[in-house]
Design a protein around this motif. Structure first.
Motif, PDB file in Angstrom:
ATOM      1  N   MET A   1      -1.329  -5.491   1.461  1.00 54.30           N
ATOM      2  CA  MET A   1      -1.255  -5.701   2.882  1.00 54.30           C
ATOM      3  C   MET A   1      -2.668  -5.957   3.405  1.00 54.30           C
ATOM      4  O   MET A   1      -3.604  -5.251   3.071  1.00 54.30           O
ATOM      5  CB  MET A   1      -0.631  -4.458   3.522  1.00 54.30           C
ATOM      6  N   ARG A   2      -2.794  -6.941   4.236  1.00 55.63           N
ATOM      7  CA  ARG A   2      -4.094  -7.315   4.792  1.00 55.63           C
ATOM      8  C   ARG A   2      -4.297  -6.701   6.167  1.00 55.63           C
ATOM      9  O   ARG A   2      -3.363  -6.237   6.808  1.00 55.63           O
ATOM     10  CB  ARG A   2      -4.182  -8.838   4.898  1.00 55.63           C
ATOM     11  N   GLY A   3      -5.540  -6.725   6.602  1.00 50.47           N
ATOM     12  CA  GLY A   3      -5.884  -6.138   7.890  1.00 50.47           C
ATOM     13  C   GLY A   3      -5.143  -6.756   9.058  1.00 50.47           C
ATOM     14  O   GLY A   3      -4.781  -6.076  10.006  1.00 50.47           O
ATOM     15  N   GLU A   4      -4.895  -8.084   8.982  1.00 52.04           N
ATOM     16  CA  GLU A   4      -4.194  -8.749  10.082  1.00 52.04           C
ATOM     17  C   GLU A   4      -2.772  -8.228  10.230  1.00 52.04           C
ATOM     18  O   GLU A   4      -2.226  -8.149  11.330  1.00 52.04           O
ATOM     19  CB  GLU A   4      -4.137 -10.269   9.851  1.00 52.04           C
ATOM     20  N   GLU A   5      -2.167  -7.837   9.101  1.00 47.65           N
ATOM     21  CA  GLU A   5      -0.778  -7.356   9.129  1.00 47.65           C
ATOM     22  C   GLU A   5      -0.691  -5.937   9.691  1.00 47.65           C
ATOM     23  O   GLU A   5       0.379  -5.495  10.108  1.00 47.65           O
ATOM     24  CB  GLU A   5      -0.190  -7.402   7.716  1.00 47.65           C
ATOM     25  N   LEU A   6      -1.797  -5.206   9.690  1.00 50.46           N
ATOM     26  CA  LEU A   6      -1.801  -3.828  10.197  1.00 50.46           C
ATOM     27  C   LEU A   6      -1.685  -3.786  11.729  1.00 50.46           C
ATOM     28  O   LEU A   6      -1.263  -2.785  12.292  1.00 50.46           O
ATOM     29  CB  LEU A   6      -3.089  -3.105   9.763  1.00 50.46           C
ATOM     30  N   GLU A   7      -2.033  -4.882  12.402  1.00 49.30           N
ATOM     31  CA  GLU A   7      -2.006  -4.900  13.864  1.00 49.30           C
ATOM     32  C   GLU A   7      -0.607  -4.672  14.424  1.00 49.30           C
ATOM     33  O   GLU A   7      -0.459  -4.074  15.485  1.00 49.30           O
ATOM     34  CB  GLU A   7      -2.567  -6.229  14.375  1.00 49.30           C
ATOM     35  N   ARG A   8       0.400  -5.096  13.717  1.00 56.22           N
ATOM     36  CA  ARG A   8       1.759  -4.957  14.242  1.00 56.22           C
ATOM     37  C   ARG A   8       2.412  -3.634  13.891  1.00 56.22           C
ATOM     38  O   ARG A   8       3.529  -3.349  14.308  1.00 56.22           O
ATOM     39  CB  ARG A   8       2.636  -6.122  13.788  1.00 56.22           C
ATOM     40  N   LEU A   9       1.725  -2.755  13.131  1.00 52.17           N
ATOM     41  CA  LEU A   9       2.293  -1.455  12.772  1.00 52.17           C
ATOM     42  C   LEU A   9       2.101  -0.450  13.898  1.00 52.17           C
ATOM     43  O   LEU A   9       1.128  -0.509  14.643  1.00 52.17           O
ATOM     44  CB  LEU A   9       1.631  -0.918  11.492  1.00 52.17           C
ATOM     45  N   THR A  10       3.027   0.500  13.972  1.00 54.78           N
ATOM     46  CA  THR A  10       2.916   1.560  14.977  1.00 54.78           C
ATOM     47  C   THR A  10       1.962   2.637  14.461  1.00 54.78           C
ATOM     48  O   THR A  10       1.579   2.653  13.272  1.00 54.78           O
ATOM     49  CB  THR A  10       4.290   2.201  15.241  1.00 54.78           C
ATOM     50  N   VAL A  11       1.595   3.531  15.347  1.00 52.91           N
ATOM     51  CA  VAL A  11       0.704   4.630  14.980  1.00 52.91           C
ATOM     52  C   VAL A  11       1.350   5.496  13.899  1.00 52.91           C
ATOM     53  O   VAL A  11       0.676   5.923  12.949  1.00 52.91           O
ATOM     54  CB  VAL A  11       0.349   5.478  16.229  1.00 52.91           C
ATOM     55  N   GLU A  12       2.630   5.761  14.021  1.00 53.23           N
ATOM     56  CA  GLU A  12       3.349   6.569  13.016  1.00 53.23           C
ATOM     57  C   GLU A  12       3.326   5.881  11.659  1.00 53.23           C
ATOM     58  O   GLU A  12       3.091   6.531  10.633  1.00 53.23           O
ATOM     59  CB  GLU A  12       4.796   6.810  13.470  1.00 53.23           C
ATOM     60  N   GLU A  13       3.549   4.587  11.613  1.00 49.43           N
ATOM     61  CA  GLU A  13       3.515   3.843  10.342  1.00 49.43           C
ATOM     62  C   GLU A  13       2.108   3.868   9.735  1.00 49.43           C
ATOM     63  O   GLU A  13       1.943   3.977   8.517  1.00 49.43           O
ATOM     64  CB  GLU A  13       3.979   2.397  10.568  1.00 49.43           C
ATOM     65  N   LEU A  14       1.105   3.786  10.585  1.00 48.92           N
ATOM     66  CA  LEU A  14      -0.273   3.859  10.103  1.00 48.92           C
ATOM     67  C   LEU A  14      -0.586   5.235   9.522  1.00 48.92           C
ATOM     68  O   LEU A  14      -1.270   5.342   8.489  1.00 48.92           O
ATOM     69  CB  LEU A  14      -1.253   3.518  11.231  1.00 48.92           C
ATOM     70  N   HIS A  15      -0.074   6.313  10.148  1.00 48.72           N
ATOM     71  CA  HIS A  15      -0.264   7.668   9.620  1.00 48.72           C
ATOM     72  C   HIS A  15       0.417   7.823   8.255  1.00 48.72           C
ATOM     73  O   HIS A  15      -0.153   8.441   7.343  1.00 48.72           O
ATOM     74  CB  HIS A  15       0.273   8.723  10.601  1.00 48.72           C
ATOM     75  N   GLN A  16       1.606   7.276   8.115  1.00 47.08           N
ATOM     76  CA  GLN A  16       2.320   7.340   6.829  1.00 47.08           C
ATOM     77  C   GLN A  16       1.545   6.569   5.745  1.00 47.08           C
ATOM     78  O   GLN A  16       1.420   7.030   4.607  1.00 47.08           O
ATOM     79  CB  GLN A  16       3.734   6.778   6.976  1.00 47.08           C
ATOM     80  N   MET A  17       1.048   5.409   6.135  1.00 53.43           N
ATOM     81  CA  MET A  17       0.268   4.618   5.183  1.00 53.43           C
ATOM     82  C   MET A  17      -1.005   5.366   4.785  1.00 53.43           C
ATOM     83  O   MET A  17      -1.417   5.362   3.618  1.00 53.43           O
ATOM     84  CB  MET A  17      -0.074   3.249   5.772  1.00 53.43           C
ATOM     85  N   GLU A  18      -1.630   6.018   5.750  1.00 52.58           N
ATOM     86  CA  GLU A  18      -2.841   6.787   5.458  1.00 52.58           C
ATOM     87  C   GLU A  18      -2.540   7.916   4.478  1.00 52.58           C
ATOM     88  O   GLU A  18      -3.309   8.152   3.535  1.00 52.58           O
ATOM     89  CB  GLU A  18      -3.409   7.355   6.771  1.00 52.58           C
ATOM     90  N   LYS A  19      -1.423   8.618   4.671  1.00 45.96           N
ATOM     91  CA  LYS A  19      -1.031   9.695   3.753  1.00 45.96           C
ATOM     92  C   LYS A  19      -0.777   9.153   2.347  1.00 45.96           C
ATOM     93  O   LYS A  19      -1.160   9.783   1.355  1.00 45.96           O
ATOM     94  CB  LYS A  19       0.215  10.416   4.279  1.00 45.96           C
ATOM     95  N   LYS A  20      -0.131   8.004   2.249  1.00 44.89           N
ATOM     96  CA  LYS A  20       0.117   7.394   0.929  1.00 44.89           C
ATOM     97  C   LYS A  20      -1.197   7.014   0.246  1.00 44.89           C
ATOM     98  O   LYS A  20      -1.368   7.215  -0.947  1.00 44.89           O
ATOM     99  CB  LYS A  20       1.012   6.165   1.080  1.00 44.89           C
ATOM    100  N   LEU A  21      -2.119   6.458   1.038  1.00 48.42           N
ATOM    101  CA  LEU A  21      -3.421   6.093   0.478  1.00 48.42           C
ATOM    102  C   LEU A  21      -4.184   7.321   0.002  1.00 48.42           C
ATOM    103  O   LEU A  21      -4.804   7.307  -1.075  1.00 48.42           O
ATOM    104  CB  LEU A  21      -4.251   5.331   1.508  1.00 48.42           C
ATOM    105  N   GLU A  22      -4.149   8.401   0.790  1.00 50.30           N
ATOM    106  CA  GLU A  22      -4.826   9.635   0.387  1.00 50.30           C
ATOM    107  C   GLU A  22      -4.203  10.217  -0.869  1.00 50.30           C
ATOM    108  O   GLU A  22      -4.920  10.685  -1.760  1.00 50.30           O
ATOM    109  CB  GLU A  22      -4.797  10.651   1.537  1.00 50.30           C
ATOM    110  N   ALA A  23      -2.881  10.195  -0.979  1.00 52.48           N
ATOM    111  CA  ALA A  23      -2.203  10.722  -2.167  1.00 52.48           C
ATOM    112  C   ALA A  23      -2.560   9.872  -3.394  1.00 52.48           C
ATOM    113  O   ALA A  23      -2.831  10.409  -4.482  1.00 52.48           O
ATOM    114  CB  ALA A  23      -0.688  10.741  -1.956  1.00 52.48           C
ATOM    115  N   GLY A  24      -2.576   8.557  -3.209  1.00 46.97           N
ATOM    116  CA  GLY A  24      -2.946   7.661  -4.313  1.00 46.97           C
ATOM    117  C   GLY A  24      -4.394   7.882  -4.741  1.00 46.97           C
ATOM    118  O   GLY A  24      -4.708   7.932  -5.941  1.00 46.97           O
TER     119      GLY A  24
END
Length: 111
Positions: A1-24
């Protein structure tokens, strides 16, 4: 996923993605640490083996040096007439006699 695609995500989706990145990232770091610890252990074992081999060789070295000195001394021994032991042994093995240079044939008869 690229930075441009992150603009359309909600704050909740960004938090979930952050948790997945931290776990990885945690799994990657854990695996890296485990591999480093394994390599350290292997290197410590190899170091211990090399130390043991070094101790064994140090114990063996005086014996080898003493054996080499004895061999060198034996090779350099001079006969009373000034000939080296090597030339004496060569003369003895070739059938000539150092004391008998008159050309006579000496034989031994058994009765």
């Amino acid at each position: 996923m690229r930075g441009e695609e992150l603009e359309r995500l909600t704050v909740e989706e960004l938090h979930q993605m952050e948790k997945k990145l931290e776990a990885g990232l945690h799994r990657v770091l854990s695996t890296k640490d485990q591999l480093f610890m394994q390599q350290i252990s292997e290197l410590q074992q190899k170091g211990a083996q090399l130390e043991d081999e070094n101790k064994r060789l140090k114990k063996q070295a005086p014996e080898v040096i003493a054996g080499a000195e004895v061999a060198a001394d034996t090779e350099n021994v001079l006969a009373e007439d000034g000939q080296s032991s090597e030339s004496v042994m060569t003369a003895l093995h070739s059938g000539s006699s150092l004391d008998n240079d008159d050309g006579s044939d000496i034989s031994l008869k058994l009765s």
